[in-house]
Design an enzyme around this catalytic site. Structure first.
Site, short mmCIF file in Angstrom:
data_model
loop_
_atom_site.label_atom_id
_atom_site.label_comp_id
_atom_site.label_asym_id
_atom_site.label_seq_id
_atom_site.Cartn_x
_atom_site.Cartn_y
_atom_site.Cartn_z
N LEU A 63 -3.02 -2.17 -3.38
CA LEU A 63 -2.77 -0.95 -3.61
C LEU A 63 -4.62 -0.41 -2.63
CD1 LEU A 63 -1.36 -0.06 -7.13
CD2 LEU A 63 -0.34 0.02 -5.15
N ASP A 64 -3.82 -0.02 -2.18
CA ASP A 64 -5.60 0.19 -0.89
C ASP A 64 -6.08 1.87 -2.03
OD1 ASP A 64 -7.36 0.16 1.65
OD2 ASP A 64 -5.77 2.78 2.15
N ALA A 65 -7.38 1.34 -2.20
CA ALA A 65 -8.14 2.50 -2.23
C ALA A 65 -7.80 2.98 -3.35
CB ALA A 65 -8.19 3.49 -0.99
#
Length: 594
Positions: free
Chosen positions: A249-251
């Site tokens: 789960l990016d950023a």
């Protein structure tokens, strides 16, 4: 299964009530519940799985390699014809030829059409970038190696069709993006960049100001609109169908925004993670979620929740602390941090890494290293050819945010300057990381010992390009087949360490870990398998001088036979001292094999 299905409906509704409190009414929330469950692929009670709580979905054999889809390419003699072979096919070939016995999973960084940030400004989430290959290439890699996929959930490209529809105020995406007013109180907003937070956009409805946490080409989604959430659950289902076993789960920390707040780590963001976890584990219970939250250590730990958010969190404090340890020759800070880290509950674990496609983040070291020590470390990296990226604080000050440098060059010396121990120091760093509690992630350019790519920095104008080299496959093979090359030595040494690690029960990601007290120059910790049948003492000399360690200080049990797994030799029980060469590591086990 009927009871599990009813329970799932109740849990999803509860998550939504927390997320959309004050935003949606009860009837709207109730209407969304069946939509979300259907989109994740659960059409009836028969499709619904019961997720076993506190189950470890990993073991000591798990090693994740991090790579771009085109980190290795095959060029034709005439470049206008493009690559001789699609890069994803070349990647699979490399894995089969050089990494087959050492890698369990592959994290292919965003492989979708994009406009900037080397993939993290996604134009289309549903297709594979045609310059890399297609979905069949992704599926072939996923079939042989566990696939880790980025869910770039906070923002997308300003060139996406969704954002074009936002500008036109018509079609899908026309209401997907977060806007604010320049008159709003935005002083407290935490940013990882120095660009203006708001981007002025002329739309069919007039001027609007779009929230851009990272860059003006990366426009942030508005999760207050449940259609955005529904769209991303569709995307998750697609990636599951294509073979994804791990989601990054990016950023994610920046997901929910509120003017007048820091707009990071808000409780709605945590609840969205819990909701995605609930949906995914009822649909595909063996799937793992890893949160990417490059923030101070205490905040990062909160993404475990109560074993109901991320299965794993990035151990972001490890890279700067381990780098600082090896360039100062003092492990005091690393030891203190290790002792403060809570053991991960079963069903959760740490994701350990010391290099990645990004730089070495310094925010996770804030509060652990002083400003002066961080500055000293940054200066040292610049002396070794690295760059420093900056961020703006609340009061407008500029602080170092990230060190941009290839890891092998970051370890070419100490604060005193470059020396002859670059390779030994580099291998020592990985030996320390590979033995720690958690799942190891190894960047492809660490596996290959790739140095700074100065040309890419100049060509792209991006500091991060320094550690994003693109290898020509034939050239790489020439290096790897030459036993005298640095690249061959690195791959051989790391492969040996990984093969040892993968067969030791005491290196299970959730095996017991205790930090040893062996002074400032020797870093050590003890691992013990869950059945208590195997112990491994991991001892590293983190200095450029030969050091001795008393066996009595390690507290080996005298009536057991001990064996150095790395040196492949028994430990003489009559020896008073262990002698460690500069940057040497020993893995001392009561079992000579796994």
């Amino acid at each position: 299964m009927a009871d599990v299905f009813v329970n799932l409906q109740e849990k999803v509704k509860h998550h939504l009530e927390v997320i959309y409190e004050g935003v949606l009414n009860s009837s709207d929330i109730s209407a969304i519940v069946p939509e979300l469950i259907s989109k994740i692929g659960i059409q009836s009670a028969e499709d619904c799985h019961y997720p076993t709580p506190h189950k470890n979905r990993w073991d000591e054999s798990d090693i994740i390699m991090i790579t771009y889809g085109d980190s290795i390419v095959e060029n034709m003699d005439t470049s206008e014809f493009g690559y001789q072979q699609k890069p994803l096919k070349t990647l699979l070939r490399f894995l089969e030829d050089y990494a087959d016995l050492i890698i369990s999973h592959v994290h292919i960084l965003p492989f979708f059409p994009y406009s900037s940030d080397d993939g993290f400004s996604v134009i289309d989430y549903s297709t594979v970038n045609q310059s890399l290959g297609d979905w069949s290439d992704i599926e072939k890699i996923a079939d042989k190696y566990g696939l880790m996929t980025d869910l770039v959930i906070n923002h997308c490209s300003s060139r996406s069709q969704w954002f074009q529809n936002f500008i036109a105020k018509d079609g899908i995406g026309s209401d997907y993006f977060f806007t604010a007013s320049p008159s709003d109180d935005l002083k407290a907003v935490v940013r990882p960049r120095t660009s203006d937070l708001l981007k002025e956009v002329e739309t069919a409805s007039g001027i609007e100001h779009v929230w851009c946490t990272f860059s003006h080409d990366q426009v942030d989604f508005d999760f207050r609109n449940p259609k955005v959430l529904l769209t991303f659950v569709d995307i998750i289902r697609l990636y599951l169908d294509k073979g994804t076993k791990i989601f990054r789960l990016d950023a994610i920390a920046f997901l929910w925004k509120v003017a007048g707040s820091p707009s990071i780590n808000l409780h709605q963001t945590h609840e969205v993670v819990r909701l995605l976890r609930t949906l995914i584990e009822h649909a595909e219970p063996e799937t793992v979620i890893i949160t990417e939250t490059n923030i101070p250590n205490r905040e990062n730990l909160t993404y475990f929740g109560n074993a109901n958010e991320a299965h794993a969190i990035y151990n972001f404090s490890l890279p700067p602390l381990l780098l600082n340890t090896l360039v100062t020759g003092d492990c005091s800070y690393l030891k203190s941090w290790m002792m403060s880290m809570p053991p991960a509950q079963n069903g959760t674990t740490y994701f350990n890494f010391i290099a990645s496609h990004d730089g070495i983040g310094l925010r996770p070291a804030e509060g652990l290293l002083s400003d002066e020590e961080l500055t000293s470390l940054a200066n040292c990296m610049q002396n070794f050819g690295g760059r420093v990226s900056w961020r703006a604080t609340e009061n407008g000050e500029q602080k170092p945010y990230e060190l941009n440098i290839a890891l092998i060059d970051a370890l070419k010396g100490t604060l005193e300057g470059a020396d002859k121990y670059q390779l030994q120091r580099f291998i020592c760093a990985h030996a320390i990381m590979l033995g720690l509690e958690g799942i190891p992630g190894i960047y492809i350019h660490s596996l290959l010992g790739t140095p700074n790519d100065e040309e890419k920095v100049l060509n792209t104008g991006q500091n991060r390009g320094i550690n994003r080299h693109r290898w020509d496959y034939k050239s790489l093979v020439t290096h790897l087949d030459n036993n005298k090359s640095v690249h061959a030595k690195v791959l051989s040494s790391l492969s040996m360490l990984i093969r040892i690690r993968r067969s030791q029960a005491a290196f299970h990601p959730n095996a017991t870990q205790f930090t040893l007290q062996l002074g400032r120059r020797i870093f050590g910790y003890w691992r013990q398998s869950a059945d208590r049948q195997q112990s491994i003492f991991c001892i590293s000399n983190i200095s450029h001088k030969t050091k001795k360690v008393r066996l009595s200080d390690i507290n080996l049990i005298e009536n057991s036979l001990w064996f150095d797994l790395i040196g492949e030799k028994p430990i003489d029980p009559n020896t008073e001292d262990l002698v460690l060469k500069p940057y040497q590591t020993m893995w001392i086990s009561n079992k000579s094999t796994g």
